[in-house]
Design an enzyme around this catalytic site. Sequence first.
Site, PDB file in Angstrom:
ATOM      1  N   ASN A 211       0.853  -1.190   0.000  1.00 25.85           N
ATOM      2  CA  ASN A 211       0.000   0.000   0.000  1.00 25.85           C
ATOM      3  C   ASN A 211       0.890   1.242   0.000  1.00 25.85           C
ATOM      4  O   ASN A 211       2.113   1.135  -0.025  1.00 25.85           O
ATOM      5  CB  ASN A 211      -0.944  -0.013   1.208  1.00 25.85           C
ATOM      6  N   LYS A 290       8.544 -16.867 -11.157  1.00 25.13           N
ATOM      7  CA  LYS A 290       7.719 -15.743 -11.593  1.00 25.13           C
ATOM      8  C   LYS A 290       6.496 -16.256 -12.366  1.00 25.13           C
ATOM      9  O   LYS A 290       6.624 -17.138 -13.235  1.00 25.13           O
ATOM     10  CB  LYS A 290       8.583 -14.862 -12.505  1.00 25.13           C
ATOM     11  N   PRO A 306      -2.308 -12.249  10.730  1.00 25.47           N
ATOM     12  CA  PRO A 306      -2.658 -12.028  12.140  1.00 25.47           C
ATOM     13  C   PRO A 306      -2.864 -10.543  12.392  1.00 25.47           C
ATOM     14  O   PRO A 306      -2.202  -9.711  11.767  1.00 25.47           O
ATOM     15  CB  PRO A 306      -1.424 -12.538  12.902  1.00 25.47           C
ATOM     16  N   ASP A 307      -3.787 -10.215  13.291  1.00 21.60           N
ATOM     17  CA  ASP A 307      -4.016  -8.810  13.631  1.00 21.60           C
ATOM     18  C   ASP A 307      -3.095  -8.441  14.796  1.00 21.60           C
ATOM     19  O   ASP A 307      -3.277  -8.891  15.930  1.00 21.60           O
ATOM     20  CB  ASP A 307      -5.488  -8.579  14.001  1.00 21.60           C
ATOM     21  N   PHE A 324      -4.591   2.989  14.743  1.00 15.99           N
ATOM     22  CA  PHE A 324      -4.981   3.978  13.743  1.00 15.99           C
ATOM     23  C   PHE A 324      -6.150   3.408  12.941  1.00 15.99           C
ATOM     24  O   PHE A 324      -6.309   2.190  12.848  1.00 15.99           O
ATOM     25  CB  PHE A 324      -3.804   4.294  12.808  1.00 15.99           C
ATOM     26  N   LYS A 338     -13.840   0.315  15.647  1.00 18.44           N
ATOM     27  CA  LYS A 338     -12.510  -0.279  15.841  1.00 18.44           C
ATOM     28  C   LYS A 338     -12.112  -0.241  17.307  1.00 18.44           C
ATOM     29  O   LYS A 338     -11.517  -1.184  17.822  1.00 18.44           O
ATOM     30  CB  LYS A 338     -11.464   0.451  14.996  1.00 18.44           C
TER      31      LYS A 338
HETATM   32  O1  PMT Z   1       2.854   6.171   6.549  1.00 18.25           O
HETATM   33  P1  PMT Z   1       2.237   7.476   6.062  1.00 18.25           P
HETATM   34  O2  PMT Z   1       2.424   7.674   4.573  1.00 18.25           O
HETATM   35  O3  PMT Z   1       2.696   8.647   6.864  1.00 18.25           O
HETATM   36  O4  PMT Z   1       0.639   7.360   6.244  1.00 18.25           O
HETATM   37  C1  PMT Z   1       0.100   7.267   7.517  1.00 18.25           C
HETATM   38  C2  PMT Z   1      -1.075   6.285   7.557  1.00 18.25           C
HETATM   39  C3  PMT Z   1      -2.220   6.802   6.685  1.00 18.25           C
HETATM   40  C4  PMT Z   1      -0.639   4.901   7.059  1.00 18.25           C
HETATM   41  C5  PMT Z   1      -1.493   6.177   9.073  1.00 18.25           C
HETATM   42  O5  PMT Z   1      -1.888   7.440   9.534  1.00 18.25           O
HETATM   43  C6  PMT Z   1      -2.626   5.167   9.265  1.00 18.25           C
HETATM   44  O6  PMT Z   1      -3.796   5.449   9.102  1.00 18.25           O
HETATM   45  N1  PMT Z   1      -2.236   3.911   9.623  1.00 18.25           N
HETATM   46  C7  PMT Z   1      -3.162   2.783   9.781  1.00 18.25           C
HETATM   47  C8  PMT Z   1      -3.472   2.206   8.428  1.00 18.25           C
HETATM   48  C9  PMT Z   1      -4.329   0.956   8.529  1.00 18.25           C
HETATM   49  O7  PMT Z   1      -3.891  -0.081   8.202  1.00 18.25           O
HETATM   50  O8  PMT Z   1      -5.512   1.140   9.079  1.00 18.25           O
HETATM   51  P2  PMT Z   1      -6.579  -0.078   9.298  1.00 18.25           P
HETATM   52  O9  PMT Z   1      -7.837   0.673   9.538  1.00 18.25           O
HETATM   53  O10 PMT Z   1      -6.538  -1.015   8.171  1.00 18.25           O
HETATM   54  O11 PMT Z   1      -6.034  -0.810  10.596  1.00 18.25           O
HETATM   55  C10 PMT Z   1      -6.476  -0.481  11.906  1.00 18.25           C
HETATM   56  C11 PMT Z   1      -5.366  -0.672  12.913  1.00 18.25           C
HETATM   57  O12 PMT Z   1      -5.047  -2.063  13.036  1.00 18.25           O
HETATM   58  C12 PMT Z   1      -4.060   0.035  12.594  1.00 18.25           C
HETATM   59  O13 PMT Z   1      -3.537   0.522  13.812  1.00 18.25           O
HETATM   60  C13 PMT Z   1      -3.167  -1.074  12.036  1.00 18.25           C
HETATM   61  O14 PMT Z   1      -1.790  -0.830  12.314  1.00 18.25           O
HETATM   62  C14 PMT Z   1      -3.679  -2.282  12.830  1.00 18.25           C
HETATM   63  N2  PMT Z   1      -3.554  -3.568  12.117  1.00 18.25           N
HETATM   64  C15 PMT Z   1      -4.237  -3.799  10.960  1.00 18.25           C
HETATM   65  C16 PMT Z   1      -4.145  -5.032  10.370  1.00 18.25           C
HETATM   66  C17 PMT Z   1      -3.337  -6.044  10.949  1.00 18.25           C
HETATM   67  N3  PMT Z   1      -3.209  -7.234  10.389  1.00 18.25           N
HETATM   68  N4  PMT Z   1      -2.671  -5.775  12.079  1.00 18.25           N
HETATM   69  C18 PMT Z   1      -2.769  -4.560  12.682  1.00 18.25           C
HETATM   70  O15 PMT Z   1      -2.159  -4.332  13.721  1.00 18.25           O
END
Ligand code: PMT
Length: 423
Positions: A211, A290, A306-307, A324, A338
């Site tokens: 991403n 490939k 895994p989360d 986040f 969340k």
């Molecule tokens: O890196 P930059 O370019 O500065 O951009 C910043 C950002 C937009 C990436 C940042 O501000 C942000 O929003 N990060 C979280 C992105 C994300 O994956 O969001 P989510 O809504 O999909 O996930 C929710 C939370 O679960 C996040 O804290 C993520 O780290 C966590 N997560 C998600 C999936 C997973 N398998 N494990 C996790 O821990």
Amino acid sequence: MLERLSNKRILLGVTGSIAAYKAGEVVRRLREQGAEVKVIMTHAATEFVTPMTFQALSGNPVYEHLLDTNAEAAMGHIELARWADAILVAPASADFLARLRLGRADDLLMAVCLASDVPLAVAPAMNNKMWSDPATEDNIRVLRSRGVLTFGPDSGEQACGDTGVGRMQAPELLISHLAELFETGALAGLHVLVTAGPTREALDPVRFFSNKSSGKMGFAIARAAIEAGARVTLISGPVSLETPDSVQRRDVVSAQEMYDAVMAKMEDVDIFIGTAAVADYRPDTILAQKIKKTDENLQITLIKNPDILSTVKQRYPACFCVGFAAETQNLEHYARNKLHDKAVDMIAANWVGADTKGGFDSDKNAIRLVWREGEQELPMMSKAKLARELVSHVAQRFYVRHKSALSGDNILHFNQKESTDST
Ligand code: PMT
């Protein structure tokens, strides 16, 4: 308090005022405290003191010209703006303050102030009538509303023979105010773990899913946590950013690697901040060769990663967890969901998507912070500034939670983790 200045990079702007001679003392004292100092002089300042004086005192070349062909890509103002941890303009003349208010970029110092997002402090020095003139008062009011810090001026006898307010504050006071900008101590003694950047999920030897995360938000949070006095571990996906000073960094590629690296460090973590954009899914197999373009359609099976955030909270309930939420619609609704679904202490929700100014890869961002009992809007600003505000809110909520835990039956101590994991 002053050890806070140790290894800090201070950019000192000197403008045209008789108090310019006192700026030499500012440089000397900053260096005594272990700070590295670079000096920018305006043309008017060179009428009062020679650049040679500041070169000798700072141990660095003195910068005077906006268009310097020796600077990388002739963009000295950008290099200097990136270099500094804080900018102090001492003395700051009435003319400088007026130009700063207008946002002019017609000399090196003005351009650096505009291009920088680190704390900017000014130490005004001028005749008392100039200081109390409504135009100067108005300039100061506007600059303060934009976050510019003003140190002084003091009252006393002036070089022109008048007595009143307008003397530049004494160098030792300026330095002590400057030191207060660093290491707020809000997180002193705590271990903070931050995840940052994207993850890459391999499909074959040359392709992966990923991403647009640049890591800027997470790195800014790591830096802000250091400034707040924490010990900081940063676990980052593939990004091209320099490690902030004093941060212990571990690089990973995939979500599974990030998960493993986080869990290996969690034992004494007090605050976990999940800024990384972790891939929710990965291809179920990584092909050894490939993929060839033979079939009209290609089907790839994805399996869940895994989360990390949820697992951290489940295994270490005493750890204060901040997740986040990157959303393209219904920001607050999904943020609250969340907070509940991942059972974390706080969610920092930000808009991402085509029309958004902040979010992925931008130097700016805006956040809606939500926790069980409240919420706070942090408007669009530089990620560096936003990170400092976020850290300050996290520290406040951390202590509120620990205070109530300590006063209840179920006493939890900092660094004490209760594992619910039976594996
Ligand atoms: O890196 P930059 O370019 O500065 O951009 C910043 C950002 C937009 C990436 C940042 O501000 C942000 O929003 N990060 C979280 C992105 C994300 O994956 O969001 P989510 O809504 O999909 O996930 C929710 C939370 O679960 C996040 O804290 C993520 O780290 C966590 N997560 C998600 C999936 C997973 N398998 N494990 C996790 O821990």
